[in-house]
Design a protein around this motif. Structure first.
Motif, PDB file in Angstrom:
ATOM      1  N   ASN A 130      -4.056   2.893  -0.394  1.00 53.73           N
ATOM      2  CA  ASN A 130      -3.033   1.657  -0.566  1.00 53.73           C
ATOM      3  C   ASN A 130      -2.158   0.703  -1.252  1.00 53.73           C
ATOM      4  O   ASN A 130      -1.922  -0.144  -1.725  1.00 53.73           O
ATOM      5  CB  ASN A 130      -3.769   1.104   0.751  1.00 53.73           C
ATOM      6  CG  ASN A 130      -3.250   1.004   1.619  1.00 53.73           C
ATOM      7  OD1 ASN A 130      -1.968   2.163   2.551  1.00 53.73           O
ATOM      8  ND2 ASN A 130      -4.364   1.257   3.308  1.00 53.73           N
ATOM      9  N   GLU A 161       0.335  -2.126   2.629  1.00 54.47           N
ATOM     10  CA  GLU A 161      -0.913  -1.542   3.581  1.00 54.47           C
ATOM     11  C   GLU A 161      -0.464   0.053   4.069  1.00 54.47           C
ATOM     12  O   GLU A 161       0.011  -0.382   5.192  1.00 54.47           O
ATOM     13  CB  GLU A 161      -1.252  -2.399   4.546  1.00 54.47           C
ATOM     14  CG  GLU A 161      -2.493  -3.377   3.230  1.00 54.47           C
ATOM     15  CD  GLU A 161      -3.293  -2.546   3.235  1.00 54.47           C
ATOM     16  OE1 GLU A 161      -3.797  -2.435   4.000  1.00 54.47           O
ATOM     17  OE2 GLU A 161      -3.611  -3.374   1.838  1.00 54.47           O
ATOM     18  N   ARG A 162      -0.206   1.262   3.800  1.00 52.53           N
ATOM     19  CA  ARG A 162       0.830   1.849   4.934  1.00 52.53           C
ATOM     20  C   ARG A 162      -0.501   2.746   5.534  1.00 52.53           C
ATOM     21  O   ARG A 162      -0.234   3.347   6.730  1.00 52.53           O
ATOM     22  CB  ARG A 162       0.857   3.101   3.448  1.00 52.53           C
ATOM     23  CG  ARG A 162       1.469   4.435   3.745  1.00 52.53           C
ATOM     24  CD  ARG A 162       3.559   3.852   5.115  1.00 52.53           C
ATOM     25  NE  ARG A 162       3.960   4.869   5.019  1.00 52.53           N
ATOM     26  CZ  ARG A 162       3.469   6.128   6.037  1.00 52.53           C
ATOM     27  NH1 ARG A 162       2.340   5.653   6.881  1.00 52.53           N
ATOM     28  NH2 ARG A 162       4.115   6.731   6.692  1.00 52.53           N
TER      29      ARG A 162
END
Length: 491
Positions: free
Chosen positions: A217, A223-224
Motif C-alpha cells: 500500500n 490503501e488498495r
C-alpha cells in the motif's frame, strides 16, 4: 479495456466463481464457507467479443465500524465508486434477504449502472428467488449459474449497449498521438527492459503479520489492500500493476504480488489456509524477484529460512527486507546481528541485499527499489565465454580439483548456458566424480569475481566425448591391410 465491472453482493453468493469464469482462470480462491474473499482482485475478462476489467470484491457486510468486516465493506464501496458498472449478485435459492435490500438501496445511490444477477439459478429450486428479485427495483434480473456457465448470453446482452457507450466516450476523450516507429529494434540490450506489456514481476512473501500488505500500500501510495493488526488477513495472492520510480525518477512497470502469510506446514490445518499458501507458492514460481519480508522484532525464524530457501530453489532473485525498522531502538547492533545471521543461515544466498524498511512511514523504499532493479539485472546477466575460460584456468591453477580414487579430473571448458537465473556448464572428465564442495568453491567465486551477489547460480558438470572411438571395447580392433605408395600390400 473498454470498461470496468465490479461484482458485488453478500458473502457466499458466487462472486469469485463468476470472476474465475469471466477471466478464464482459477485466480480467485473459492470455498463453501462465506467470507473467503477479502481484498479486491482485478482480472482481464472476456465475454464473447467484449474485453473489460472485472473486479472481485469482498462480501458486503452490514458492519460500518473499524472491525475487519467494516474495513472489508469500505474496500468494496471503493470498488463500487471505481467501477463503471456494478453487477449485484444475489443467491436465487436463498431468495432476497433484508441485507440484499439494504445493499440494493446503497447501489442505487452510488452507481450509475447496476445490473442485477440471480446466481445459482439452475433448476426449479431457484424459480421463486428469481421472481422475488424483481422486488429490489433494479430491473429484470439475469438468471445465472456461475458454476455451470449458464446465463452468460443474457449478461452479454445487458453489457453490450453499456460497452458501446463507454467506448464512444473513450474515443472522444482520447488525445491525438503521433506514432513514432523505433528503427533500432534489433539493437536490443542483453538484459530485457520491463515494459507495460511485460512488467517486472515482484512477489512479496513472508510470515503472517510481517506487514506485506501495508508495504505494498505504501509503494502504491493508496490503501488498495486490506490491512490491520489481525494476522492472516490476506488470503488470495493479489497482483497489482504499478509504475514505480526510484531515485532517478524513471518509472519502471512492475506487477507486485501480495501473498498470504506462510506458517509452518504443521500449523496449516484448514482447507482454506492450504489454498491460500498454495496460491502464494504459485506467485513465487511466476515471479522474477522475490522480496522476503521479515519482522524486525522476530527475524530469521525457521519459517523465514524455509521461504527464502524455496525462492532460491525456484531460481528467483531474492531480496531480504526487514520491516518495522522505525520501532527498533538499537539499530546499529541489530543490523550487524542480522547480517551475521543472514550469512550464516543462508549461505546459498550469500551477498543477497538486506534492506531495512518501514512500511508504516515509507522509509527505505528507495533502497528497496534500487535493490530490486539490481537483483533483476544480475538475474539476467550473461558472462562472455572467453572471460569465463580465463577465469576457470586461474581457479584450477589456484586450487586444482581432487583426484578421487586416483582418477584425475580435468576441467576443459566452461560456458554460460542460460540466464534467469545464470546457469553455467563445465565440460570435464569424470563429471560424476566432482565433489559438491568443489562445485560450491566455483559458485562462490563466480559470485565474487563477476559481481553476482545473491542470485541463484546453477553449475552443471558435463562429460566430454573422448576422441578414441574404440574406448570402452573389450577387444582390440582387428588389424587392417595398409597400402604402400608403390601399390603393394603388407599385413
Amino acid at each position: 479495456m473498454s470498461f470496468t465491472l465490479a461484482i458485488v453482493g453478500r458473502p457466499n453468493v458466487g462472486k469469485s466463481t463468476l470472476f474465475n469464469r469471466l477471466v478464464g482462470k482459477r485466480l480467485a480462491l473459492v470455498d463453501d464457507q462465506p467470507g473467503v474473499t477479502r481484498d479486491l482482485r482485478e482480472g482481464a475478462a472476456r465475454l464473447a467479443d467484449l474485453r473489460f476489467t472485472v473486479i472481485d470484491t469482498a462480501g458486503l457486510e452490514e458492519a460500518t465500524d473499524e472491525s475487519l468486516e467494516g474495513r472489508m465493506r469500505k474496500l468494496t464501496e471503493r470498488a463500487v465508486d471505481m467501477a463503471d458498472i456494478c453487477l449485484f449478485m444475489i443467491d436465487a435459492r436463498a431468495g432476497v434477504t433484508p441485507t440484499d435490500q439494504v445493499f440494493a438501496e446503497i447501489l442505487r445511490k452510488r452507481s450509475a449502472h447496476v445490473i442485477l444477477a440471480a446466481n445459482k439459478g439452475e433448476g426449479s429450486a431457484a424459480d421463486a428467488g428469481v421472481i422475488e428479485a424483481y422486488s429490489l427495483g433494479l430491473g429484470e434480473p439475469i438468471r445465472l449459474s456461475a458454476e455451470h456457465g449458464e446465463g452468460l448470453n443474457d449478461l452479454y446482452t445487458h453489457l453490450m449497449p453499456l460497452a458501446d457507450k463507454f467506448a464512444e466516450r473513450a474515443a472522444e476523450d482520447a488525445p491525438e498521438v503521433d506514432v513514432i516507429l523505433d528503427e533500432d529494434e534489433d539493437d536490443m540490450d542483453v538484459v530485457p527492459v520491463p515494459t507495460n506489456a511485460k512488467p517486472l514481476q515482484v512477489a512479496v512473501v513472508g510470515r503472517p503479520n510481517a506487514g506485506k500488505s501495508t508495504l505494498i500500500n505504501k509503494i502504491l501510495g493508496d490503501e488498495r489492500l486490506l490491512t490491520g493488526p489481525e494476522a492472516g488477513i490476506t488470503r488470495d495472492a493479489i497482483s497489482l500493476r504499478i509504475d514505480w520510480a526510484g531515485d532517478d525518477g524513471v518509472p519502471v512497470p512492475m506487477r507486485i504480488f501480495d501473498t498470504a502469510g506462510m506458517r509452518k506446514k504443521a500449523k496449516v490445518q484448514g482447507k482454506l489456509e492450504k489454498l491460500s499458501v498454495g496460491d502464494g507458492l504459485r506467485a513465487v514460481k511466476f515471479a522474477e524477484v522475490v522480496v522476503v519480508l521479515l519482522d524486525a522484532a522476530i527475524p530469521f525464524e525457521q519459517q523465514d529460512l524455509r521461504i527464502a530457501d524455496l525462492a532460491e530453489r525456484e531460481g528467483r532473485a531474492v531480496i531480504i527486507a526487514v520491516n518495522k525498522w522505525d520501532i527498533e531502538d538499537d539499530k546499529q547492533d541489530k543490523l550487524r546481528d542480522l547480517k551475521e545471521s543472514f550469512e550464516r543461515l543462508l549461505p546459498q544466498l550469500r551477498g543477497a541485499p538486506l534492506i531495512t524498511v518501514s512500511a508504516k512511514t515509507g522509509r527505505g523504499l528507495d533502497r528497496l527499489h534500487a535493490a530490486i532493479m539490481k537483483a533483476y539485472d544480475v538475474w539476467n546477466r550473461r558472462v562472455p565465454t572467453a572471460a569465463l575460460n580465463r577465469w576457470l584456468s586461474g581457479m584450477v591453477e589456484a586450487h586444482p580439483p581432487p583426484a578421487p580414487q586416483g582418477k584425475r579430473i580435468k576441467l576443459r571448458y566452461m560456458t554460460q548456458a542460460k540466464t534467469r537465473p545464470p546457469g553455467f556448464v563445465v565440460m570435464c572428465s569424470h563429471p560424476d566424480k566432482v565433489p559438491e564442495s568443489y562445485s560450491r568453491y566455483l559458485v562462490n567465486a563466480l559470485r565474487i569475481d563477476f559481481d553476482m551477489p545473491g542470485t541463484p547460480i546453477r553449475l552443471y558438470m558435463r562429460g566430454q566425448n573422448d576422441s578414441n572411438p574404440y574406448k570402452g571395447r573389450k577387444k582390440a580392433p582387428p588389424s587392417k591391410l595398409r597400402k604402400h605408395t608403390d601399390g603393394r600390400r603388407s599385413s
